[in-house]
Design a protein around this motif. Structure first.
Motif, short mmCIF file in Angstrom:
data_model
loop_
_atom_site.label_atom_id
_atom_site.label_comp_id
_atom_site.label_asym_id
_atom_site.label_seq_id
_atom_site.Cartn_x
_atom_site.Cartn_y
_atom_site.Cartn_z
N LYS A 54 0.86 -1.18 0.00
CA LYS A 54 0.00 0.00 0.00
C LYS A 54 0.90 1.23 0.00
O LYS A 54 1.88 1.29 0.74
CB LYS A 54 -0.92 0.02 1.22
CG LYS A 54 -1.88 -1.16 1.29
CD LYS A 54 -2.83 -1.17 0.12
CE LYS A 54 -3.83 -2.32 0.21
NZ LYS A 54 -4.72 -2.36 -0.97
N ARG A 87 -4.94 10.03 -8.65
CA ARG A 87 -4.37 8.69 -8.60
C ARG A 87 -3.59 8.42 -9.87
O ARG A 87 -3.83 9.02 -10.92
CB ARG A 87 -5.43 7.63 -8.36
CG ARG A 87 -6.62 7.67 -9.27
CD ARG A 87 -7.68 6.70 -8.84
NE ARG A 87 -8.61 6.44 -9.95
CZ ARG A 87 -9.31 5.34 -10.09
NH1 ARG A 87 -9.19 4.37 -9.19
NH2 ARG A 87 -10.12 5.17 -11.11
N TRP A 89 -1.75 5.13 -12.23
CA TRP A 89 -1.64 3.70 -12.49
C TRP A 89 -0.17 3.29 -12.46
O TRP A 89 0.66 3.82 -13.21
CB TRP A 89 -2.25 3.37 -13.85
CG TRP A 89 -2.20 1.91 -14.20
CD1 TRP A 89 -1.26 1.27 -14.96
CD2 TRP A 89 -3.14 0.91 -13.80
NE1 TRP A 89 -1.56 -0.07 -15.06
CE2 TRP A 89 -2.70 -0.32 -14.36
CE3 TRP A 89 -4.29 0.92 -13.03
CZ2 TRP A 89 -3.38 -1.51 -14.16
CZ3 TRP A 89 -4.98 -0.27 -12.84
CH2 TRP A 89 -4.52 -1.47 -13.40
N GLY A 92 0.40 -2.25 -11.95
CA GLY A 92 -0.83 -3.02 -12.12
C GLY A 92 -2.04 -2.57 -11.34
O GLY A 92 -3.05 -3.27 -11.31
N GLU A 93 -1.97 -1.40 -10.70
CA GLU A 93 -3.15 -0.89 -9.98
C GLU A 93 -3.04 0.62 -9.80
O GLU A 93 -1.99 1.22 -10.03
CB GLU A 93 -3.29 -1.58 -8.63
CG GLU A 93 -2.13 -1.34 -7.68
CD GLU A 93 -2.33 -2.07 -6.35
OE1 GLU A 93 -3.44 -1.99 -5.79
OE2 GLU A 93 -1.38 -2.70 -5.89
N HIS A 95 -2.91 4.06 -7.61
CA HIS A 95 -2.37 4.51 -6.33
C HIS A 95 -2.82 5.95 -6.11
O HIS A 95 -2.70 6.78 -7.02
CB HIS A 95 -0.84 4.43 -6.32
CG HIS A 95 -0.32 3.04 -6.51
ND1 HIS A 95 0.05 2.24 -5.46
CD2 HIS A 95 -0.12 2.30 -7.65
CE1 HIS A 95 0.46 1.07 -5.92
NE2 HIS A 95 0.37 1.08 -7.24
#
Length: 201
Positions: A54, A87, A89, A92-93, A95
């Motif tokens: 995280k 946010r 990318w 792969g996700e 943030h």
């Protein structure tokens, strides 16, 4: 910040700072000694990653360029029209990204986060504690105590998978892309270091 601090794995955290300095090759010419450190470097992006991958990313845009001791001018800056995304990318996700308008608030926020963490690891420049020294000089300029920085640990990975290419304003990217790529690079470096610390890479 709660996502960062509520780790149930182990007490490993990683950090990376992005500054407005010249590229490494040019910096070596202006500051030939030691770690080629530019003491007036302004930090504009910081990410901390916890053991569960995280991230906490904060940004304070660079308002303009600086003149260096030899008369050269830094090239990194962010236009007033350039927006800090909510946010990014990376790995792969998405943030989350938090923007600070005031530089003191940006630094003080990082100080307060580091106070809460048991230790924070950073990718060193050989034996030189670049990120730690960068935070130290910036904290001292604003009379912020540097005690939390004593927890920072220099790690020199023996292997490293290349992350998002670090770009500079001289690469002729639109300013928005320059900012976005810089944030992505910053996040990916902390995640990559965490993967190294956990023996994944």
């Amino acid at each position: 910040m709660t996502e960062i601090n509520n780790s149930n794995s182990n007490n490993i955290y990683t950090i990376d700072c992005e500054g407005d300095g010249l590229s490494k090759d040019l910096n070596r010419q202006v500051f030939p000694d030691g770690n080629h450190f530019d003491p007036d470097t302004r930090i504009w992006c910081i990410t901390i990653t916890n053991p569960n991958f995280k991230t906490y990313t904060s940004v304070c845009k660079i308002p303009g360029t600086r003149t260096l001791p030899n008369g050269w001018t830094t090239k990194a800056y962010h236009l007033p029209t350039t927006k800090v995304p909510n946010r990014i990318w990376a790995c792969g996700e998405f943030h989350n990204v938090i923007e600070f308008i005031n530089y003191y608030d940006f630094l003080w926020n990082i100080h307060n986060i580091l106070e809460l963490l048991p230790n924070v690891h950073f990718k060193g420049f050989g034996d030189h504690d670049y990120d730690k020294e960068l935070l130290q000089v910036n904290f001292k300029k604003y009379n912020i105590d540097t005690i939390p920085l004593e927890k920072m640990v220099n790690i020199n990975p023996t292997r490293w998978t290349k992350t998002e290419e670090q770009v500079h304003t001289s690469d002729y990217l639109p300013n928005q892309d320059y900012l976005n790529y810089g944030i992505k690079h910053n996040i990916e470096d902390t995640i990559q270091l965490m993967r190294y610390m956990k023996g994944i890479v």
